[in-house]
Design a protein around this motif. Sequence first.
Motif, PDB file in Angstrom:
ATOM      1  N   LEU A  14       0.833  -1.205   0.000  1.00  0.00           N
ATOM      2  CA  LEU A  14       0.000   0.000   0.000  1.00  0.00           C
ATOM      3  C   LEU A  14       0.867   1.254   0.000  1.00  0.00           C
ATOM      4  CD1 LEU A  14      -2.784  -1.042   2.534  1.00  0.00           C
ATOM      5  CD2 LEU A  14      -2.943  -0.936   0.038  1.00  0.00           C
ATOM      6  N   TYR A  15       1.947   1.244   0.770  1.00  0.00           N
ATOM      7  CA  TYR A  15       2.852   2.398   0.767  1.00  0.00           C
ATOM      8  C   TYR A  15       3.509   2.564  -0.599  1.00  0.00           C
ATOM      9  CZ  TYR A  15       2.273   3.027   5.772  1.00  0.00           C
ATOM     10  OH  TYR A  15       1.752   3.267   7.014  1.00  0.00           O
ATOM     11  N   ASP A  16       3.874   1.482  -1.238  1.00  0.00           N
ATOM     12  CA  ASP A  16       4.434   1.566  -2.593  1.00  0.00           C
ATOM     13  C   ASP A  16       3.407   2.174  -3.551  1.00  0.00           C
ATOM     14  OD1 ASP A  16       6.838   0.475  -1.750  1.00  0.00           O
ATOM     15  OD2 ASP A  16       6.337  -1.566  -2.435  1.00  0.00           O
ATOM     16  N   ALA A  17       2.151   1.762  -3.418  1.00  0.00           N
ATOM     17  CA  ALA A  17       1.082   2.314  -4.259  1.00  0.00           C
ATOM     18  C   ALA A  17       0.924   3.817  -4.004  1.00  0.00           C
ATOM     19  CB  ALA A  17      -0.235   1.587  -3.988  1.00  0.00           C
ATOM     20  N   PHE A  18       0.970   4.221  -2.743  1.00  0.00           N
ATOM     21  CA  PHE A  18       0.857   5.635  -2.396  1.00  0.00           C
ATOM     22  C   PHE A  18       1.988   6.440  -3.039  1.00  0.00           C
ATOM     23  CE2 PHE A  18       1.948   9.173   0.492  1.00  0.00           C
ATOM     24  CZ  PHE A  18       0.783   9.905   0.381  1.00  0.00           C
ATOM     25  N   LYS A  19       3.186   5.923  -2.972  1.00  0.00           N
ATOM     26  CA  LYS A  19       4.339   6.648  -3.523  1.00  0.00           C
ATOM     27  C   LYS A  19       4.250   6.808  -5.034  1.00  0.00           C
ATOM     28  CE  LYS A  19       7.509   5.474   0.181  1.00  0.00           C
ATOM     29  NZ  LYS A  19       8.720   4.734   0.593  1.00  0.00           N
ATOM     30  N   ARG A  20       3.606   5.875  -5.710  1.00  0.00           N
ATOM     31  CA  ARG A  20       3.480   6.011  -7.170  1.00  0.00           C
ATOM     32  C   ARG A  20       2.132   6.619  -7.580  1.00  0.00           C
ATOM     33  NH1 ARG A  20       3.156   0.315  -6.479  1.00  0.00           N
ATOM     34  NH2 ARG A  20       1.069  -0.323  -7.105  1.00  0.00           N
ATOM     35  N   GLY A  21       1.320   7.029  -6.581  1.00  0.00           N
ATOM     36  CA  GLY A  21       0.058   7.712  -6.857  1.00  0.00           C
ATOM     37  C   GLY A  21      -1.095   6.799  -7.215  1.00  0.00           C
ATOM     38  N   ASP A  22      -0.989   5.523  -6.909  1.00  0.00           N
ATOM     39  CA  ASP A  22      -2.041   4.554  -7.235  1.00  0.00           C
ATOM     40  C   ASP A  22      -3.058   4.473  -6.090  1.00  0.00           C
ATOM     41  OD1 ASP A  22      -3.635   2.500  -8.134  1.00  0.00           O
ATOM     42  OD2 ASP A  22      -1.997   1.048  -8.359  1.00  0.00           O
ATOM     43  N   ILE A  23      -3.882   5.503  -5.979  1.00  0.00           N
ATOM     44  CA  ILE A  23      -4.866   5.589  -4.898  1.00  0.00           C
ATOM     45  C   ILE A  23      -5.941   4.522  -5.061  1.00  0.00           C
ATOM     46  CG2 ILE A  23      -6.532   7.116  -3.748  1.00  0.00           C
ATOM     47  CD1 ILE A  23      -3.414   7.812  -3.497  1.00  0.00           C
ATOM     48  N   ASN A  24      -6.292   4.163  -6.290  1.00  0.00           N
ATOM     49  CA  ASN A  24      -7.302   3.122  -6.509  1.00  0.00           C
ATOM     50  C   ASN A  24      -6.884   1.799  -5.878  1.00  0.00           C
ATOM     51  OD1 ASN A  24      -9.248   4.645  -7.819  1.00  0.00           O
ATOM     52  ND2 ASN A  24      -8.280   4.362  -9.802  1.00  0.00           N
ATOM     53  N   MET A  25      -5.596   1.463  -5.934  1.00  0.00           N
ATOM     54  CA  MET A  25      -5.123   0.219  -5.322  1.00  0.00           C
ATOM     55  C   MET A  25      -5.377   0.250  -3.819  1.00  0.00           C
ATOM     56  SD  MET A  25      -2.504  -1.318  -3.531  1.00  0.00           S
ATOM     57  CE  MET A  25      -1.417  -2.701  -3.550  1.00  0.00           C
ATOM     58  N   ILE A  26      -5.135   1.407  -3.199  1.00  0.00           N
ATOM     59  CA  ILE A  26      -5.370   1.552  -1.766  1.00  0.00           C
ATOM     60  C   ILE A  26      -6.854   1.424  -1.463  1.00  0.00           C
ATOM     61  CG2 ILE A  26      -5.182   3.113   0.207  1.00  0.00           C
ATOM     62  CD1 ILE A  26      -2.690   4.328  -1.270  1.00  0.00           C
ATOM     63  N   ASP A  65      -4.534  18.119  -2.281  1.00  0.00           N
ATOM     64  CA  ASP A  65      -4.776  19.553  -2.422  1.00  0.00           C
ATOM     65  C   ASP A  65      -4.066  20.363  -1.341  1.00  0.00           C
ATOM     66  OD1 ASP A  65      -6.404  19.068  -4.599  1.00  0.00           O
ATOM     67  OD2 ASP A  65      -8.291  19.312  -3.487  1.00  0.00           O
ATOM     68  N   THR A  66      -3.796  19.736  -0.195  1.00  0.00           N
ATOM     69  CA  THR A  66      -3.247  20.440   0.958  1.00  0.00           C
ATOM     70  C   THR A  66      -1.734  20.365   1.051  1.00  0.00           C
ATOM     71  OG1 THR A  66      -5.290  19.932   2.170  1.00  0.00           O
ATOM     72  CG2 THR A  66      -3.408  20.643   3.480  1.00  0.00           C
ATOM     73  N   LEU A  67      -1.161  19.193   0.784  1.00  0.00           N
ATOM     74  CA  LEU A  67       0.271  18.986   1.005  1.00  0.00           C
ATOM     75  C   LEU A  67       0.998  18.516  -0.245  1.00  0.00           C
ATOM     76  CD1 LEU A  67       0.303  17.043   4.411  1.00  0.00           C
ATOM     77  CD2 LEU A  67       0.474  19.523   4.035  1.00  0.00           C
ATOM     78  N   ASP A  68       2.234  18.958  -0.344  1.00  0.00           N
ATOM     79  CA  ASP A  68       3.173  18.422  -1.327  1.00  0.00           C
ATOM     80  C   ASP A  68       4.237  17.680  -0.527  1.00  0.00           C
ATOM     81  OD1 ASP A  68       4.865  17.843  -3.404  1.00  0.00           O
ATOM     82  OD2 ASP A  68       5.541  19.906  -3.693  1.00  0.00           O
ATOM     83  N   MET A  69       4.203  16.363  -0.561  1.00  0.00           N
ATOM     84  CA  MET A  69       5.141  15.557   0.223  1.00  0.00           C
ATOM     85  C   MET A  69       6.409  15.321  -0.581  1.00  0.00           C
ATOM     86  SD  MET A  69       2.867  12.774   2.185  1.00  0.00           S
ATOM     87  CE  MET A  69       1.162  13.140   2.473  1.00  0.00           C
ATOM     88  N   SER A  70       7.508  15.824  -0.046  1.00  0.00           N
ATOM     89  CA  SER A  70       8.781  15.657  -0.737  1.00  0.00           C
ATOM     90  C   SER A  70       9.515  14.404  -0.281  1.00  0.00           C
ATOM     91  CB  SER A  70       9.662  16.887  -0.506  1.00  0.00           C
ATOM     92  OG  SER A  70       9.875  17.091   0.877  1.00  0.00           O
ATOM     93  N   ASP A  71       9.122  13.895   0.864  1.00  0.00           N
ATOM     94  CA  ASP A  71       9.827  12.753   1.431  1.00  0.00           C
ATOM     95  C   ASP A  71       8.842  11.995   2.318  1.00  0.00           C
ATOM     96  OD1 ASP A  71      12.127  11.223   1.871  1.00  0.00           O
ATOM     97  OD2 ASP A  71      12.664  12.357   3.662  1.00  0.00           O
ATOM     98  N   PHE A  72       8.651  10.723   2.051  1.00  0.00           N
ATOM     99  CA  PHE A  72       7.751   9.891   2.852  1.00  0.00           C
ATOM    100  C   PHE A  72       8.456   8.550   3.044  1.00  0.00           C
ATOM    101  CE2 PHE A  72       4.325   6.955   3.697  1.00  0.00           C
ATOM    102  CZ  PHE A  72       3.486   7.687   4.516  1.00  0.00           C
ATOM    103  N   VAL A  73       8.915   8.302   4.270  1.00  0.00           N
ATOM    104  CA  VAL A  73       9.768   7.143   4.528  1.00  0.00           C
ATOM    105  C   VAL A  73       9.118   6.221   5.553  1.00  0.00           C
ATOM    106  CG1 VAL A  73      12.029   6.388   5.378  1.00  0.00           C
ATOM    107  CG2 VAL A  73      11.842   8.497   4.039  1.00  0.00           C
TER     108      VAL A  73
END
Length: 134
Positions: A14-26, A65-73
């Motif tokens: 799920l975290y991998d999906a989030f990082k690549r923008g695959d919200i539907n997978m989540i 719309d609220t945040l631009d995440m530059s780093d999510f670890v």
Amino acid sequence: METLVHYGQKVANLYDAFKRGDINMIVNSLSRDCIWEVMGQPDIPFAGIYHGRDDVKEFFMKLNDTLDMSDFVVEHILENDHLVMACGHMNAMARTTNKRFSTFWCMQFEFNDQEEIVHFRDCGDTLACARALK
């Protein structure tokens, strides 16, 4: 990172999906009546309690719309039966103010016997986020 087993590996995916923008997978990994909790109301626009898949889609739109995440670890993923705890840190910028902030976070995922997420809870430094938004 720790060796991941069944539900822990699902959360890592799920975290991998989030990082690549695959919200539907989540969203597709959620039960239809999932409860999704994000701390920080009323100061954080995406905070609140969301019910079901459509509400969670709305959460991700508000988050984007609220945040631009530059780093999510992701630092740790721990599993105990149907419960998974994940911890990590992130750096982000509030889109409306261009102010940056950092936070450690902890997220809890609870799965049902059908391997769907029935409950999610996100905790982080809500004050740092709220201050960045002002």
